[in-house]
Design an enzyme around this catalytic site. Sequence first.
Site, PDB file in Angstrom:
ATOM      1  N   LEU A 340     -12.813  -9.416 -25.293  1.00 12.25           N
ATOM      2  CA  LEU A 340     -11.430  -9.547 -25.722  1.00 12.25           C
ATOM      3  C   LEU A 340     -10.723  -8.197 -25.674  1.00 12.25           C
ATOM      4  O   LEU A 340     -11.254  -7.187 -26.140  1.00 12.25           O
ATOM      5  CB  LEU A 340     -11.351 -10.097 -27.156  1.00 12.25           C
ATOM      6  CG  LEU A 340     -12.048 -11.432 -27.428  1.00 12.25           C
ATOM      7  CD1 LEU A 340     -13.405 -11.178 -28.095  1.00 12.25           C
ATOM      8  CD2 LEU A 340     -11.203 -12.329 -28.308  1.00 12.25           C
ATOM      9  N   ASP A 341      -9.520  -8.214 -25.113  1.00  9.30           N
ATOM     10  CA  ASP A 341      -8.639  -7.060 -25.214  1.00  9.30           C
ATOM     11  C   ASP A 341      -8.222  -6.909 -26.677  1.00  9.30           C
ATOM     12  O   ASP A 341      -8.224  -7.876 -27.435  1.00  9.30           O
ATOM     13  CB  ASP A 341      -7.421  -7.294 -24.316  1.00  9.30           C
ATOM     14  CG  ASP A 341      -6.381  -6.195 -24.457  1.00  9.30           C
ATOM     15  OD1 ASP A 341      -6.758  -5.020 -24.409  1.00  9.30           O
ATOM     16  OD2 ASP A 341      -5.200  -6.532 -24.646  1.00  9.30           O
ATOM     17  N   LYS A 342      -7.865  -5.694 -27.088  1.00 11.60           N
ATOM     18  CA  LYS A 342      -7.452  -5.488 -28.486  1.00 11.60           C
ATOM     19  C   LYS A 342      -5.959  -5.727 -28.678  1.00 11.60           C
ATOM     20  O   LYS A 342      -5.552  -6.685 -29.323  1.00 11.60           O
ATOM     21  CB  LYS A 342      -7.815  -4.079 -28.956  1.00 11.60           C
ATOM     22  CG  LYS A 342      -7.405  -3.824 -30.429  1.00 11.60           C
ATOM     23  CD  LYS A 342      -7.704  -2.394 -30.865  1.00 11.60           C
ATOM     24  CE  LYS A 342      -6.714  -1.396 -30.288  1.00 11.60           C
ATOM     25  NZ  LYS A 342      -5.347  -1.529 -30.866  1.00 11.60           N
TER      26      LYS A 342
END
Length: 652
Positions: A340-342
Site C-alpha cells: 500500500l502507498d501511504k
Amino acid sequence: MMPEPSEHDQGPEHGGAPHFLPHWMQERWTALKVAVAGLALAVGFFGEEFFELPHAIALGFYLLAYLAGGYDVAREALPAMFRGKLDIDLLMIAAAAGAALLGEWAEGAFLLFLFALGHAGEQYALDRARNAVGVLGKLMPRTAFAKRGARLEEVPVEELAVDDVVVVKPGERVPVDGVITAGESSIDQSAITGESVPVECKAGDEVFAGTINQDNALDVRMTRLARDNTLARVMKLVAEAQEQKSPTQRFTETFARRFVPAVLIGTLLVIVLLPLLFGWTWSASFYRGMLLLVAASPCALAIGTPAAVLAGIAQAARRGVLIKGGVHLENLGHLDTVALDKTGTLTTGQFAVTQVIGFDGTAEDEVLRIAAAVEEQSSHPLAAAIVKTAKERNITFPTATEIENLAGKGMKARVEGADVLVGAMRAFAADPAAKKGGSLAETIARLEGEGQTTVIIRFAGKFIGVIALADEPRVLVKEVMQRLRAQGIDRLIMLTGDNASVAHRIAEQVGITEVRAELLPGDKLTLIRELQHGHGVIAMIGDGVNDAPALAAASVGVAMGAGGTAVALETADVVLMGDDLGKLPFAIGLSRASARIIRQNLVIALGVIGMLLIASGFGVIPLSVAVVLHEGSTLVVVLNALRLLAWHEKMG
C-alpha cells in the site's frame, strides 16, 4: 448522454424474431416459442395417450413442437457447423433428430422444449447479471436546467457544453459531472461510489452525474461532456469487463470445444460398434447413442463459470468497486501479499494539527491565535491546517500586517503591533534560544523524531509555542488492516517516498509491520517485481497517478478512485470508486465467494455429466429423464451463480 441499449443488449426477447411479426410478438418472441413448443407437445402426447387422437394429427403437433423448440438452436448451430464449429447446440439438434428417426417424436419434442426453456432461463439470468449495473443508465437525467443569462432553460444534457452552469434543485439528480459554484447540500453518491451515507458538498467540491441532491439548490459548472461523465465511463468499463474471460472460463471453453467433437465421434462409435460387436439391433444402438449424446452435453459446464464472473463483476460495481475483468476477479481471491502507498491511500493526504505546545505558560489557544493571524495570508498546506484548527476551536484572530514571505523558511508579519515569525527551525538559526541543546531544540527533535512536521511561533521576540502537524491515517484504516489479516493476507507492506520516521509512525498507528520508505516511483516498481518473485500474487494499492508503474506491474493494481477520476479508471485493474479502502476486504471476499461458486458449478456440471454417462451407458434411464437432469443441472449452476448478486461480507 448515456448510450441507449442496443438490440443485442435487450435480452432474448428480440433475438431472431421475424421482422414481419407484430411488435408485441417480437418483444415476447422467446416466451412465445417456448409456450408453443410446450403446448404442442402436451396436446400431441396427452391427446394420443388418453384421448385417442390420431397419430397423424399428434405427429403434426410434435412437428410444431420441434419447430418452435428447435428454432433458435438450429438457427445458431447449423450455420456454425458449416463453418467447422461444433458446439453444444449441435448435440441437442442431433439428439432430437435421432429421436425422430427412431419414431420417438414425443421424447425428441420434449428434449427441444426443455432445451429451449433452459436457454430462455439462462439468458434471462445472465441478462440480470449484465443489467445489474446497466440499470444505472436509467438514473441519468435526460435534461438539465441551464443558466442562460438571467433565466433558466431546460435543455437536453447532450447539448450542454463544458463550463455551462446548471441549477440542481433539491430532490433532483445531478445531470452532469461538474464543480459546485454556489450553494451547499448533501449529495447521495451511492450510484457512483456505493456509499450509502450522503456527502456534504459546498462550493468548489466536485459532483457526479446521476447522484441525488438532497437538501438545497446548487449551481454546478459542467466539467465533462455527457458522453464522458463518470457514470458513462463506469458503465462502459463494466460492460468491457464482463466480456473479459477469467482463466477458469477460458479453460472450460477450451474443454467444451474439444469435448463436443469427442462426444459426436463417441456416439457414432456406439451406434456402429454395438450391432457389429455385440449383435444389438440398429434401432437399440441408435437409441443408446442418443442417450449418450444428451448425457455428455456440457451445457452446465460451459455456462457455470461465465455466469459467476458476470454476477461477481456486477455486484462489485453496485457496491462501488470496479473490477475490470474476470482475470482480476479471480486474482483478487488468491492474494497473500498487499502493498500500500501511504499518502492518499493509508492517510488522507492532508495535514492536520496533532499537538499545540505552549511555552512559559502560554495557552494553546493563544499560540493558535497568533499563528493563524499570520498563516491566514498563506496558501501553504501547513498554513491551511493551522487556520482550519483555529476556526474549529472558534478562536478569533486578528489581521496580520506587513507580511513577508521567507522562501522555504516561513513568514514574518506584525500582529497587534508586535513582530511575529512563524516557520521551520531554520528560520530561527540566528536566534540564540534556538541553538542545539536548548529546550526548544529538544522539543522540535522529539516531535520530528515521532514523524511530525513542526511550526515554531515567535511573538514579540519570545518563543510562545510549537505546532506539530502530520498527515493522519484515514478513518477506520486500522480496522481495514485487521479485516485483511482475518482474510488470511499475512503481509501488509507500506511503500512510501516519505521519510522513515513518518512512515513508521503511520505504520504503527494502522497496524502495518513492514515498511519501505524514502522510495522513488521507480523504486516502488522494483520492489513490486521483487515481491512477485517471492510471493506470487500481490496487490498494489495506490492513488492511480504517481503509483502507476507499480500498479501496472502488480498482479492486481488497485486504485483509490476519488469518485471515478479518469486516471484511476484507466490505469488500475480494480478501482475503489469512493476512495474507500474499506471496500478492499469486500472485493477480496467477493472474489473468493465467486471462486467457490465457480468450483461448485464445475463439480455440479461434471458430476451430472459423469452420472448421466454411467446411467446412459447401462441403459437404466430413458431419454426423457436424461434430458430433465441435463437441463436441470444447467439451470442449477446459473441460479447458483446469481447468488453473487446478493453477496455481502457477512456471508463469508
